[in-house]
Design a protein around this motif. Structure first.
Motif, short mmCIF file in Angstrom:
data_model
loop_
_atom_site.label_atom_id
_atom_site.label_comp_id
_atom_site.label_asym_id
_atom_site.label_seq_id
_atom_site.Cartn_x
_atom_site.Cartn_y
_atom_site.Cartn_z
N PRO A 151 0.83 -1.21 0.00
CA PRO A 151 0.00 0.00 0.00
C PRO A 151 0.86 1.26 0.00
CG PRO A 151 -0.82 -1.59 1.61
CD PRO A 151 0.50 -2.12 1.12
N GLU A 152 0.33 2.34 -0.53
CA GLU A 152 1.09 3.59 -0.59
C GLU A 152 1.45 4.10 0.80
OE1 GLU A 152 2.30 5.16 -3.30
OE2 GLU A 152 1.62 3.36 -4.36
N HIS A 153 2.54 4.85 0.87
CA HIS A 153 3.11 5.30 2.13
C HIS A 153 2.07 5.94 3.05
CE1 HIS A 153 5.20 8.25 4.74
NE2 HIS A 153 6.15 7.33 4.81
N ASP A 154 1.40 6.99 2.58
CA ASP A 154 0.45 7.69 3.44
C ASP A 154 -0.78 6.84 3.74
OD1 ASP A 154 2.25 9.73 3.36
OD2 ASP A 154 0.90 11.23 2.50
N ALA A 155 -1.16 5.99 2.80
CA ALA A 155 -2.31 5.10 3.04
C ALA A 155 -2.01 4.11 4.16
CB ALA A 155 -2.68 4.36 1.75
N ARG A 156 -0.75 3.69 4.26
CA ARG A 156 -0.38 2.78 5.35
C ARG A 156 -0.57 3.46 6.69
NH1 ARG A 156 4.17 1.88 1.88
NH2 ARG A 156 5.69 2.72 3.38
N TYR A 157 -0.23 4.74 6.78
CA TYR A 157 -0.44 5.48 8.03
C TYR A 157 -1.92 5.74 8.29
CZ TYR A 157 4.45 6.27 9.18
OH TYR A 157 5.75 6.10 9.56
N ASP A 158 -2.69 5.99 7.23
CA ASP A 158 -4.14 6.17 7.42
C ASP A 158 -4.76 4.91 8.00
OD1 ASP A 158 -3.93 8.70 6.33
OD2 ASP A 158 -4.60 8.10 4.33
N ALA A 159 -4.34 3.75 7.48
CA ALA A 159 -4.85 2.49 8.00
C ALA A 159 -4.38 2.26 9.43
CB ALA A 159 -4.40 1.34 7.11
N ALA A 160 -3.15 2.68 9.73
CA ALA A 160 -2.62 2.50 11.09
C ALA A 160 -3.39 3.35 12.10
CB ALA A 160 -1.14 2.86 11.12
N GLU A 161 -3.85 4.53 11.69
CA GLU A 161 -4.68 5.35 12.58
C GLU A 161 -5.94 4.58 12.99
OE1 GLU A 161 -4.28 8.37 13.82
OE2 GLU A 161 -2.72 9.36 12.63
N TYR A 163 -6.34 1.33 12.84
CA TYR A 163 -5.87 0.16 13.58
C TYR A 163 -5.72 0.49 15.07
CZ TYR A 163 -2.78 -4.02 14.08
OH TYR A 163 -2.22 -5.22 14.42
N LEU A 164 -5.09 1.63 15.34
CA LEU A 164 -4.89 2.04 16.72
C LEU A 164 -6.21 2.34 17.42
CD1 LEU A 164 -1.62 4.13 16.58
CD2 LEU A 164 -2.01 2.03 17.82
N GLU A 165 -7.16 2.89 16.69
CA GLU A 165 -8.46 3.16 17.30
C GLU A 165 -9.08 1.85 17.81
OE1 GLU A 165 -12.90 4.67 16.01
OE2 GLU A 165 -11.16 5.68 15.10
N ILE A 166 -8.96 0.79 17.02
CA ILE A 166 -9.49 -0.52 17.45
C ILE A 166 -8.77 -0.99 18.70
CG2 ILE A 166 -9.68 -2.95 16.82
CD1 ILE A 166 -10.01 -2.03 13.91
N LEU A 167 -7.44 -0.87 18.69
CA LEU A 167 -6.66 -1.33 19.85
C LEU A 167 -7.00 -0.53 21.10
CD1 LEU A 167 -3.13 -2.02 18.34
CD2 LEU A 167 -4.95 -3.63 18.83
N ARG A 199 -16.94 -2.46 18.87
CA ARG A 199 -17.45 -2.45 17.50
C ARG A 199 -16.72 -1.39 16.69
NH1 ARG A 199 -21.50 -3.46 21.00
NH2 ARG A 199 -22.80 -5.30 20.57
N HIS A 200 -16.36 -1.77 15.49
CA HIS A 200 -15.68 -0.82 14.61
C HIS A 200 -16.06 -1.13 13.18
CE1 HIS A 200 -12.46 2.00 13.48
NE2 HIS A 200 -12.35 1.24 12.42
N ASN A 201 -16.47 -0.10 12.45
CA ASN A 201 -16.82 -0.23 11.04
C ASN A 201 -16.21 0.95 10.31
OD1 ASN A 201 -17.91 -0.93 8.62
ND2 ASN A 201 -20.05 -0.61 9.20
N GLY A 202 -14.99 0.76 9.78
CA GLY A 202 -14.27 1.87 9.18
C GLY A 202 -13.90 1.63 7.73
N THR A 203 -12.98 2.42 7.24
CA THR A 203 -12.55 2.33 5.85
C THR A 203 -11.69 1.09 5.62
OG1 THR A 203 -12.56 4.74 5.70
CG2 THR A 203 -11.32 3.53 4.00
N TYR A 204 -10.85 0.78 6.59
CA TYR A 204 -9.89 -0.32 6.43
C TYR A 204 -10.22 -1.55 7.26
CZ TYR A 204 -7.05 3.41 4.38
OH TYR A 204 -6.60 4.44 3.60
#
Length: 451
Positions: A151-161, A163-167, A199-204
């Motif tokens: 995945p593109e550089h910034d998209a990886r960070y968007d997904a990580a954001e 990811y952290l919300e779930i954690l 519960r989480h329903n997001g983009t990634y």
């Protein structure tokens, strides 16, 4: 001057940062598959009152250089590499205070399972675990994990954001502090009304589930991050508590440190919410001459080939395609953007392959600090005062010699100057470093998910 924090930086492999050192006759890193190797490492670090051991990791192999993985396979450059989480339980059992930072990749680890794994380690270490958040940068890893491409550089960070919300929801909000009753008389282990599904329903990501682990000493592990790109700095300033940086000198580090602190303040966390740690390599002796002689001894084992292969993967540029005096060009890659920028658009003059190789004194692009214990202590103090860093990530050269030399020679000098602690504080890792209860403060975004 403030007291510095120091971590021993390593990886569950033969060759980590300073490539080729495993060939030295006194090096024992070929024993990395032996648990005794790691227990001895941890005991040495705790004997020196180091804040922790930080274990790096990589998913995939370095196959950009010469278009092949052969150079790193032949030199053992971070391949083979074992799971970094496995040795921690044994190291924690053999120590009492030492912290542990461990790397896990958000792009390839399911958040629900990682949450349980980190909570388990937080329990087993009695609150001494930290997580280094990475998003990955290798195409070889993406292919190995079934992705068509990284995945593109910034998209990886968007997904990580996300990811952290779930954690955060799992670690901070799924179980109330008083949910566990352990009431033998009534045969009730936990109050079900105080445990809830996340519960989480997001983009990634999409998920629903109760956190599988009961609340651990820190709940959320201490958060490490090493992003140096603009997007990476934003991510670190919002989430991280300890940030690792790699620069050639204090002058190059200072603007990065300043930017990180300003961004943390802008996110409402305060400029002091971050501990910034610089990557360093040290060769120390009882005299400057002994240290210089040791350096020359080590240099005979350094692998430039492995270092170039590692650096090519970091930047996404195949250095084998350049002649020695040809300037490295800025180009678009999906790898480590800050590593590439450092030798292209941010460099004060054109950088050539010859110049890169000249920097590779010990099989890495980081020039070591060399000298007596007093001289090394002087240099570390300069880094703290001139760069504004809070401490250091100490890369190994010859194992276990380099760590033992630092513990036996440099630590006493730092302690005598009151630049390093004389003993550990009590409590979980976060409490040792920041004070308080060992939980994330209310200014951290994770606090929003507490019930």
């Amino acid at each position: 001057m403030k007291q510095m924090q120091i971590y021993a930086f390593d990886m569950n492999c033969v060759s980590h940062i300073n490539h080729g050192m495993w060939t030295h006759p006194r090096d024992t890193s070929l024993q990395y598959t032996d648990l005794d190797y790691w227990v001895d490492f941890a005991r040495t670090a705790e004997r020196g009152k180091l804040d922790g051991i930080f274990l790096a990791d990589v998913v995939g192999v370095y196959d950009v250089y010469k278009g092949s993985a052969a150079p790193v396979i032949e030199t053992g450059a971070q391949i083979p590499v074992n799971d970094p989480l496995m040795p921690i339980s044994a190291m924690a059992y053999a120590t009492r205070h030492l912290g542990f930072g461990v790397t896990a990749n958000t792009t390839y680890e399911a958040p629900y399972l990682l949450a349980r794994r980190m909570s388990t380690l937080d329990h087993l270490t009695k609150g001494r675990i930290g997580w280094n958040i990475v998003t990955g940068y290798l195409d070889s890893a993406a292919r190995a994990m079934g992705f068509e491409k990284l995945p593109e550089h910034d998209a990886r960070y968007d997904a990580a954001e996300e990811y952290l919300e779930i954690l955060y929801k799992l670690w901070e909000g799924s179980w109330d502090d008083d949910a566990v009753l352990a009431d033998r008389a009534r045969a009730i282990f936990a109050d079900a009304s105080k445990v809830r599904a996340v519960r989480h329903n997001g983009t990634y990501y999409k998920m629903e589930g109760i956190h599988l682990a009961q609340p651990s000493p820190q709940r959320t592990p201490l958060l490490f991050q090493a992003g140096s790109s603009a997007r990476g700095q934003d991510f670190a300033a919002r989430h991280a508590e300890c940030v690792f940086i790699a620069t050639p000198n204090p002058q190059a580090a200072r603007p990065i440190v300043g930017a990180l602190r300003c961004k943390a303040e802008a996110f409402g966390r305060g400029a002091n919410a971050l501990r910034v740690l610089g990557l360093i390599t040290i060769v120390v002796g009882r005299s400057e001459k002994e240290a210089r002689d040791k350096l020359e001894d080590y240099r005979r084992h350094a692998s430039v080939e492995a270092s170039l292969a590692h650096y090519s993967a970091s930047t996404g540029v195949d250095f084998s395609k350049y002649s020695l005096d040809e300037p490295i060009e800025q180009r678009s890659t999906n790898a480590n953007q800050s590593a590439l920028a450092a030798i292209t658009k941010e460099a004060s003059k054109p950088v050539t392959l010859r110049g890169i190789i000249d920097q590779m004194v010990l099989g890495s692009r980081m020039r070591p600090i060399v000298g007596s214990a007093e001289q090394v202590a002087d240099r570390l103090a300069e880094w703290v005062s001139d760069a504004g860093v809070d401490g250091f990530n100490l890369a190994r050269t010859v194992a276990p010699e380099s760590l033992r030399d630092f513990v036996d020679l440099v630590v006493p000098v730092l302690q005598e100057r009151r630049l390093f602690k004389a003993d550990y504080a009590e409590g979980p890792l976060r409490q040792k470093l920041f004070g308080g209860r060992g939980r994330l403060p209310s200014s951290h975004p994770a606090a929003a998910f507490r019930t």
